[in-house]
Design a protein around this motif. Structure first.
Motif, short mmCIF file in Angstrom:
data_model
loop_
_atom_site.label_atom_id
_atom_site.label_comp_id
_atom_site.label_asym_id
_atom_site.label_seq_id
_atom_site.Cartn_x
_atom_site.Cartn_y
_atom_site.Cartn_z
N ALA A 125 5.65 18.70 -23.27
CA ALA A 125 6.96 18.77 -22.63
C ALA A 125 7.19 20.15 -22.01
N ALA A 126 6.83 21.20 -22.75
CA ALA A 126 7.00 22.56 -22.22
C ALA A 126 6.14 22.77 -20.97
N ARG A 127 4.94 22.23 -21.00
CA ARG A 127 4.05 22.35 -19.84
C ARG A 127 4.64 21.62 -18.62
N ARG A 128 5.17 20.43 -18.84
CA ARG A 128 5.79 19.68 -17.73
C ARG A 128 6.98 20.44 -17.16
N PHE A 129 7.76 21.04 -18.05
CA PHE A 129 8.93 21.76 -17.59
C PHE A 129 8.54 22.93 -16.68
N VAL A 150 4.94 26.94 -28.89
CA VAL A 150 4.26 26.41 -27.71
C VAL A 150 4.35 27.35 -26.52
N TYR A 151 5.38 28.20 -26.48
CA TYR A 151 5.61 28.99 -25.28
C TYR A 151 4.51 29.99 -24.95
N LEU A 155 2.75 29.88 -21.24
CA LEU A 155 2.88 31.03 -20.36
C LEU A 155 1.53 31.66 -20.04
N ASP A 156 0.63 31.67 -21.00
CA ASP A 156 -0.72 32.17 -20.74
C ASP A 156 -1.42 31.30 -19.69
N GLU A 157 -1.17 29.99 -19.71
CA GLU A 157 -1.77 29.07 -18.76
C GLU A 157 -1.18 29.21 -17.36
N LEU A 159 1.68 31.39 -16.31
CA LEU A 159 2.23 32.67 -15.86
C LEU A 159 1.58 33.82 -16.63
N PRO A 160 0.28 33.97 -16.49
CA PRO A 160 -0.43 34.98 -17.28
C PRO A 160 0.02 36.41 -16.99
N ALA A 161 0.56 36.66 -15.81
CA ALA A 161 0.97 38.01 -15.46
C ALA A 161 2.39 38.34 -15.91
N ALA A 162 3.14 37.34 -16.33
CA ALA A 162 4.54 37.56 -16.70
C ALA A 162 4.66 38.15 -18.10
N HIS A 163 5.63 39.00 -18.27
CA HIS A 163 5.92 39.57 -19.59
C HIS A 163 6.73 38.56 -20.40
N HIS A 164 6.31 38.27 -21.60
CA HIS A 164 6.98 37.29 -22.45
C HIS A 164 7.80 38.00 -23.52
#
Length: 240
Positions: A125-129, A150-151, A155-157, A159-164
């Protein structure tokens, strides 16, 4: 000064409203009332009756589900670019007596980025979102979430460049925004279908964003700010 949005009508032979009993203005009025205020379908039926318009609440329900996605899509070319800091989280509503999750995201200026209704709170679900949200938004440089496990993987998949960011209380912005949606959903006393949860949540996001000035709709300089939503829906009526 922002450039005024210009809708491009698709090359179709007839309007989406063709063949329906009521004129477009009445259909969109009912949808706007329902999406904006804490009304039930029977409440909308009564308000229309006061204007001399006789329509069953079941018909209103069907028209809201039919035309809300069209209004959301028609508004998309007029939407402002999303911010580069996202706040992502989940809230929940009951669908046929079972808890259903609503994934939502807002940016740093309060624009609702996207909504997804899902039966499960899991990786799929998170991936679909995120796939949906990124399909019509620019990539953020920072994403704030709760501590759901799950996040980090999603995010690694995607948005790998984004700061989490997932520290305690960092996600208060999206939690506060959830409360506005829950206030709208409360009069419904439960939903009957997952599609209804998705449609109404997306329609409510559209209404919130227009009222907050995140669309180039209803923005004429001589328009009373209190009439922004009314004017915007009239413009969208012409676009579909």
């Amino acid at each position: 000064m922002r450039r005024r949005c210009q809708h491009v009508r698709p090359a179709v032979p007839v309007s989406e409203f063709a063949g329906f009993r009521f004129p477009p203005e009445v259909i969109v009025l009912a949808a706007r009332w329902y999406l904006r205020y804490g009304l039930s379908y029977r409440d909308v039926e009564e308000l229309l009756a006061e204007r001399g318009i006789t329509v069953d609440h079941v018909t209103i329900y069907r028209r809201v589900l039919r035309f809300t996605p069209l209004l959301v899509e028609a508004a998309r070319p007029c939407r402002h670019s999303t911010g580069d800091r996202w706040f992502v989280g989940e809230t929940y509503v009951k669908v046929v007596g079972r808890w259903t999750y609503l994934y939502r995201a807002v940016d740093q200026v309060g624009q609702v980025i996207d909504v997804l209704a899902a039966e499960h709170r899991d990786l799929a679900a998170a991936r679909r979102f995120f796939t949906r949200a990124l399909s019509h938004s620019r990539k953020p440089v920072e994403v704030t979430t709760d501590r759901a496990p799950v996040y980090p993987r999603v995010l690694d998949e995607q948005l790998p460049a984004a700061h989490h960011v997932d520290v305690a209380r960092a996600n208060n912005r999206i939690e506060s925004d959830h409360s506005r949606l829950k206030a709208r959903l409360r009069p419904m006393r439960g939903l009957k279908r997952l599609r209804s949860a998705q449609t109404i949540s997306a329609g409510n996001a559209l209404v919130q964003n227009i009222r907050r000035g995140h669309y180039e709709l209803g923005t004429d300089t001589d328009t009373d700010p209190r009439l922004r939503l009314t004017t915007a829906f009239a413009e969208l009526t012409l676009a579909i």
